[in-house]
Motif scaffolding. Structure first.
Motif, short mmCIF file in Angstrom:
data_model
loop_
_atom_site.label_atom_id
_atom_site.label_comp_id
_atom_site.label_asym_id
_atom_site.label_seq_id
_atom_site.Cartn_x
_atom_site.Cartn_y
_atom_site.Cartn_z
N LEU A 184 -8.73 -0.34 -1.83
CA LEU A 184 -7.64 -0.33 -2.80
C LEU A 184 -7.65 -1.55 -3.64
CD1 LEU A 184 -4.01 -0.19 -1.14
CD2 LEU A 184 -4.74 -1.62 -2.69
N ILE A 185 -8.20 -2.72 -3.06
CA ILE A 185 -8.37 -3.90 -3.75
C ILE A 185 -9.40 -3.59 -4.77
CG2 ILE A 185 -9.62 -6.32 -3.57
CD1 ILE A 185 -8.10 -6.40 -0.80
N ALA A 186 -10.58 -2.92 -4.66
CA ALA A 186 -11.66 -2.65 -5.51
C ALA A 186 -10.73 -2.13 -6.71
CB ALA A 186 -12.78 -1.84 -5.00
N SER A 187 -10.32 -1.05 -6.36
CA SER A 187 -9.49 -0.14 -7.28
C SER A 187 -8.45 -0.97 -8.44
CB SER A 187 -8.31 1.15 -6.66
OG SER A 187 -7.89 1.69 -7.54
N VAL A 188 -7.57 -2.00 -7.61
CA VAL A 188 -6.78 -2.71 -8.35
C VAL A 188 -7.57 -3.73 -9.28
CG1 VAL A 188 -5.13 -4.65 -8.40
CG2 VAL A 188 -4.98 -2.96 -6.53
N ASN B 48 0.73 -1.20 -0.11
CA ASN B 48 0.16 -0.01 0.12
C ASN B 48 0.87 1.26 -0.14
OD1 ASN B 48 -1.78 2.06 0.42
ND2 ASN B 48 -2.86 0.97 2.27
N ALA B 49 0.98 1.70 -1.20
CA ALA B 49 1.75 2.92 -1.38
C ALA B 49 1.03 4.17 -1.68
CB ALA B 49 3.08 2.80 -2.28
N ASP B 50 -0.44 4.07 -0.99
CA ASP B 50 -1.33 5.20 -1.63
C ASP B 50 -1.31 6.25 -0.46
OD1 ASP B 50 -3.38 6.22 -3.38
OD2 ASP B 50 -4.89 5.67 -1.76
N VAL C 229 1.48 -6.96 -5.83
CA VAL C 229 1.22 -5.57 -6.55
C VAL C 229 1.45 -4.46 -5.77
CG1 VAL C 229 -0.90 -4.03 -7.33
CG2 VAL C 229 -1.09 -6.56 -7.69
N ILE C 230 2.10 -3.50 -6.22
CA ILE C 230 2.35 -2.23 -5.56
C ILE C 230 1.58 -1.14 -5.83
CG2 ILE C 230 4.26 -0.56 -5.18
CD1 ILE C 230 6.46 -2.54 -5.79
N TYR C 231 0.47 -0.63 -5.11
CA TYR C 231 -0.34 0.34 -5.25
C TYR C 231 0.07 1.80 -5.08
CZ TYR C 231 -5.04 2.29 -5.79
OH TYR C 231 -5.92 3.22 -6.41
N LEU D 127 5.93 -9.22 -9.53
CA LEU D 127 5.07 -8.25 -9.30
C LEU D 127 4.87 -7.06 -10.27
CD1 LEU D 127 7.24 -5.81 -8.02
CD2 LEU D 127 7.34 -7.30 -6.28
N LYS D 128 3.83 -6.01 -10.18
CA LYS D 128 3.65 -5.05 -11.16
C LYS D 128 3.30 -3.95 -10.08
CE LYS D 128 -1.21 -6.40 -11.90
NZ LYS D 128 -2.01 -6.77 -12.63
N ILE D 129 3.28 -2.72 -10.80
CA ILE D 129 2.98 -1.66 -10.21
C ILE D 129 1.31 -1.19 -10.65
CG2 ILE D 129 3.29 0.94 -10.21
CD1 ILE D 129 6.18 0.25 -10.91
N LYS D 130 0.58 -0.77 -9.79
CA LYS D 130 -0.70 -0.37 -10.44
C LYS D 130 -0.87 1.28 -9.48
CE LYS D 130 -5.41 0.21 -10.51
NZ LYS D 130 -5.92 0.59 -12.14
#
Ligand code: SF4
Length: 515
Positions: A275-279, A179-181, A218-220, A258-261
């Motif tokens: 956050l999950i919904a957004s991904v 969680n990088a939001d 996933v890095i959000y 991994l990937k970035i979102k």
């Protein structure tokens, strides 16, 4: 001799890219081929642009607030063995770094974040190697349990516990999300770590993946952090090239990628389910828990979500041992905490201190005290979800429980300092305005309650406050806290309630004086 220039967002904003380019040009003109490299922010944002000359014997000459016009003189001095005094950091400023205990920030301002080899030279990827070669997932979780690290995103939930629940789930497919939001006004801890040491976060995710049995991460990260995204992507690409991602790691059976979102800038997406919904491509709105993400998270699969700072600590814990981490700090708040020091502070920037350090020490010993030598009035901890700590309580220690007792929260680490000219009602209004705008609108208490509170604050600061307004604010605030679904609504009234608790006289004065 190696030359490093702080090229985090703060340095670049202060002109460091021009300084970097000018040094390169002048080195070329002098016919010398000294290595010059970008590094992340070392925390001293107030001294940017910062240029360091690191000599073969390890000695350093650090220049601060460097301008392009000063470079010729600085280089002349360095190459002639008589470093010039102008722009040279004074010992007092330099000492501040040594008052800190840097674990999450240990590589920030030290290594080139765009060069995986520098991370590897500093014990990088040794921790994940140790995990897959020597430890079972249960032993990894035991080590994290020994460290007793608690989530640095704000809630302070034990990290090992979340990992353990996800690990025990028998599903084949599991996910790790970073969680990088980071959306709190005044907070930039996660941005700085991602810009200065992206591999530490990636390695932390790999270890978490190994521990719970996840194959994907996933890095959000907020889209407003373009430099962090660029450096993260480079780091992921380099790790893939070295077969550290995407294949069986160190020839074991463990495989992780991994990937970035990039998030679209909604504060509520810092909440796990939003956050999950957004991904997943949905509108970022929280949902009722349970089920918790550790049971049903991303794509309905077990998912572990950790914050950037938490993950950046993990490789150190595995390398040095959970006990070494637990030996730092307090009985129930171990390790260190990174804070972003902003507001009316002399030396704003990032600091990392052992738990148990007092807020006063952070503000005065490291932050240099209040700008223009004014008096400190209060500190807002935890951003819009947090509360204010008045000057009388500055000796409160950095400790989850001690801070909660004041009515504030540790939060993710935003520390906004206010002097004696700050109107606390205005300050509370600023933060409530922020959460009111960021409410996703799902629940009435949060959607309408914050609006009604804001209207009352508006009339109070417009000199139209009425007797009973303060009580109404308290009533509404407590109702919103109880009736809201997610953390955003549950904490939105905190800045107002805590300022009423400690600065009720300021609210009364607005109402009585009609100013
Ligand atoms: Fe949305 Fe606010 Fe309800 Fe959270 S508390 S779900 S932000 S309306």
């Amino acid at each position: 001799m190696k030359i490093v220039v702080g090229l985090g967002s703060c340095g670049i904003a202060a002109g460091a890219q021009k300084v970097y380019d000018e040094i390169k040009n002048q080195l070329k003109a002098r016919g010398v081929d000294n290595k010059i490299e970008p590094v992340g922010c070392n925390g001293m944002c107030y001294l940017e642009p910062i240029v360091e000359f690191i000599h073969e014997d390890g000695k350093k000459h650090t220049y601060t607030k460097v301008t392009t016009s000063a470079i010729e003189e600085i280089l002349d001095g360095i190459f002639q063995g008589q470093p010039c005094e102008k722009h040279l950091i004074d010992a007092k400023q330099g000492d501040k770094l040594y008052k800190q205990n840097r674990i999450a920030l240990k590589n920030c301002g030290v290594i080139n974040p765009e060069n995986i080899n520098e991370y590897i030279e500093n014990k990088g990827y040794e921790a994940i190697k140790k995990c897959v070669k020597e430890l079972t997932p249960i032993q990894v979780i035991e080590e994290i349990k020994t460290s007793n690290i608690r989530g640095r995103g704000g809630a302070g939930f034990p990290t090992w516990f979340k990992w353990n629940v996800a690990m025990k789930n028998k599903e084949d497919q599991k996910y790790i999300i970073c969680n990088a939001d980071e959306g709190d006004p005044g907070a930039f801890m996660d941005r700085s770590i991602l810009e200065g040491d992206p591999h530490a976060v990636i390695e932390g995710m790999m270890i978490a993946g190994y521990a719970i049995g996840a194959q994907e991460g996933v890095i959000y990260v907020r889209a407003e952090y373009p430099l962090a995204i660029v450096r993260l992507q480079k780091a992921i690409d380099q790790a893939r090239e070295l077969n550290l991602l995407g294949v069986n790691i160190f020839n074991s059976s463990f495989k992780f990628d991994l990937k970035i979102k990039a998030g679209a800038g909604a504060f509520v997406c810092g909440e796990e389910t939003a956050l999950i919904a957004s991904v997943e491509g949905e509108r970022g709105m929280p949902r009722i828990k349970p089920p918790f993400p550790a049971e049903k998270g991303l794509w309905q699969k077990p998912t572990n979500i950790n914050n950037v700072e938490t993950l950046a600590n993990i490789p150190w814990i595995i390398n040095e041992g959970g006990k070494a981490f637990a030996d730092i700090g307090m009985a129930n708040s171990q390790g260190t905490k990174v804070f972003a020091l902003t507001g009316k502070i002399k030396d704003g920037g990032l600091v990392e201190v052992p738990m148990g350090t007092s807020i006063r020490e952070v503000i005065y010993d490291i932050g240099g005290g209040i700008r223009d030598d004014k008096e400190c009035k209060a500190v807002q901890l935890g951003g819009p979800s947090g509360g204010c700590v008045p000057k009388e309580l500055l000796d409160t220690l950095v400790d989850y429980e001690a801070i909660t007792k004041t009515g504030a929260i540790m939060g993710s680490g935003g520390m906004v300092v206010m002097d004696d000219t700050t109107c606390m009602v205005d300050m509370a209004k600023f933060f409530l305005d922020f959460t009111c705008k960021e409410s996703c609108g799902k629940c009435i208490h949060c959607r309408l309650g914050t609006k009604r509170m804001l209207e009352i604050l508006d009339r109070i600061t417009d000199g139209k406050g009425q007797p009973g307004d303060i009580e109404l604010l308290e009533d509404l605030g407590n109702g919103i806290k109880e009736g809201s679904l997610c953390g955003l609504g549950q904490t939105a009234p905190n800045p107002v309630l805590s300022t009423i608790k400690y600065f009720r006289n300021e609210y009364e004065k607005h109402i009585v004086d009609k100013t």
